[in-house]
Design a protein around this motif. Sequence first.
Motif, PDB file in Angstrom:
ATOM      1  N   SER A  89       8.137  84.797  55.490  1.00 15.62           N
ATOM      2  CA  SER A  89       9.278  85.628  56.401  1.00 15.62           C
ATOM      3  C   SER A  89      10.361  86.338  55.218  1.00 15.62           C
ATOM      4  N   ARG A  90      10.051  85.924  53.845  1.00 18.99           N
ATOM      5  CA  ARG A  90      10.599  87.869  52.865  1.00 18.99           C
ATOM      6  C   ARG A  90       8.854  88.651  52.827  1.00 18.99           C
ATOM      7  N   PHE A  91       8.253  87.883  52.612  1.00 26.19           N
ATOM      8  CA  PHE A  91       7.431  89.106  52.556  1.00 26.19           C
ATOM      9  C   PHE A  91       7.357  90.021  53.352  1.00 26.19           C
ATOM     10  N   TYR A  92       7.732  89.774  54.937  1.00 27.63           N
ATOM     11  CA  TYR A  92       7.376  90.184  55.746  1.00 27.63           C
ATOM     12  C   TYR A  92       8.949  91.747  55.804  1.00 27.63           C
ATOM     13  N   GLU A 126       6.787  75.268  55.338  1.00 28.75           N
ATOM     14  CA  GLU A 126       6.942  74.733  53.965  1.00 28.75           C
ATOM     15  C   GLU A 126       7.998  75.661  53.457  1.00 28.75           C
ATOM     16  N   ASP A 127       7.043  76.536  52.760  1.00 26.81           N
ATOM     17  CA  ASP A 127       7.880  76.750  51.962  1.00 26.81           C
ATOM     18  C   ASP A 127       9.539  77.901  52.480  1.00 26.81           C
ATOM     19  N   SER A 128       9.454  78.124  53.442  1.00 27.17           N
ATOM     20  CA  SER A 128      10.282  78.263  54.514  1.00 27.17           C
ATOM     21  C   SER A 128      11.439  77.358  54.192  1.00 27.17           C
ATOM     22  N   ALA A 129      10.788  76.695  54.387  1.00 30.93           N
ATOM     23  CA  ALA A 129      11.925  75.359  54.820  1.00 30.93           C
ATOM     24  C   ALA A 129      12.131  74.727  53.363  1.00 30.93           C
ATOM     25  N   ARG A 130      11.578  75.082  52.674  1.00 25.79           N
ATOM     26  CA  ARG A 130      12.032  74.715  50.674  1.00 25.79           C
ATOM     27  C   ARG A 130      12.729  75.229  51.047  1.00 25.79           C
ATOM     28  N   VAL A 183      15.338  86.498  59.892  1.00 25.99           N
ATOM     29  CA  VAL A 183      14.676  87.580  60.014  1.00 25.99           C
ATOM     30  C   VAL A 183      13.884  88.391  61.128  1.00 25.99           C
ATOM     31  N   LYS A 184      13.712  87.248  62.335  1.00 28.92           N
ATOM     32  CA  LYS A 184      12.840  86.829  63.340  1.00 28.92           C
ATOM     33  C   LYS A 184      13.206  88.406  64.108  1.00 28.92           C
ATOM     34  N   PRO A 185      15.091  88.656  64.579  1.00 31.09           N
ATOM     35  CA  PRO A 185      15.714  89.831  65.631  1.00 31.09           C
ATOM     36  C   PRO A 185      15.277  91.319  64.600  1.00 31.09           C
ATOM     37  N   TYR A 186      16.046  91.201  63.049  1.00 27.04           N
ATOM     38  CA  TYR A 186      14.996  92.545  62.481  1.00 27.04           C
ATOM     39  C   TYR A 186      13.722  92.753  62.604  1.00 27.04           C
TER      40      TYR A 186
END
Lengths: 112, 270
Positions: free
Chosen positions: B139-142, B263-267, B111-114
């Motif tokens: 990443s989801r929250f952002y 870790e969260d996003s990796a999971r 989601v970084k580019p967005y």
Amino acid sequence: MTGTLQMLVTIAVIALATFATRVLPFLCFGSREPPAILSTIEKNLPPMILLLLVIYCLKDVQWFAAPYGVPELFTIGVVAGLHFWKRNAMLSIFAGTGLYMVLVQFHVFSFL
Amino acid sequence: MIEKEAKRHEMREGNMDLFLSALKTTVPVFLGYIPLGMAFGFLLDGAGYHWIYAFLMSLLIYAGSGQFLAVALLAAGAGLPEFAIATLLLNLRHAFYGLSLLEKFSNVGKVKPYLIFALTDETYALLTTTEVPTGGSKSRFYFYIAALDHLYWIAGSVLGAGLGSLLDLNLEGMAFVLTALFVVLTIEQYFNSSVRFPFIAAVGAGVTSLILFSPDNMLLISIILGTLILIGREKLGKGNLRVNKGTGKTHTQTHAAAAKPVEDSAREES
């Protein structure tokens, strides 16, 4: 038709220019480590920029004509006071905005 | 099988909580972007452009003051180089926003580019100050925050362009919600960190620019001025070594905090 095309190209140019300003630091420091001086000011930038945004919101205030920016400064004072006291973001923001709308729509400071 | 299903259900529920949390966080931006977006749409409509352009501009450009500037340039019949240069100068402040988000954005995944595209003043303010709910993916929250703000802006501008002339609501003063939001977030920054010098730098740079420069230029100039003050103090202050050590400690703390969402996003990815 040419008008439509011209408008679309114009929008594309503005969109690209805007994105360029936002992506610039990530392109510069995406792969390599930013210089040390940068990482120290990096932490200090958000608080500084946020306070600058507050000051920026006052850019169109007429300080030398009635009501001399009093509604703005008064409301900011109330929002800040409320937030230091209760630390409830929603309360501070909505009470402040409601107060400001009343102040400007009913010209409460017109006696100044 | 059932276990898997339950797990998936749980995750969906967690995402829903995260979304609701983002929704709550962005309510002030909603109340600010609707009238501001409407003002933009109304202006573009008044200049004789179809509402679809208000939609396209808010979707693709997504910069409040930048779009207002664009309407003025359109009305003046400016050429493409003028559009490009004026937009670059006006939005250059965003480069400073990214500068302070390098670390925060280093592990947000696809989601970084967005997130970079959608980095308006208000979204920047929220992302730098709001904590990710515990257990939630950063990443989801952002992404939710950025996308919701974007949606409000598009909705406001289309609304303004479509029926701005028909509506006669007295929204005078409602845009002050964004000022109030910035005030609250500044105070939150004050609570979250022990450094006080950035506030002094901001007052110095801000008031100076407010007095000396035009309203259109003051934000970029004040940010450059304030950054120079910060660098100057960092370079000059030998006596600051002690202070630096103090901030050094908070650095490692934020590092540790940043490691968890990774870790969260990796999971999540797996």
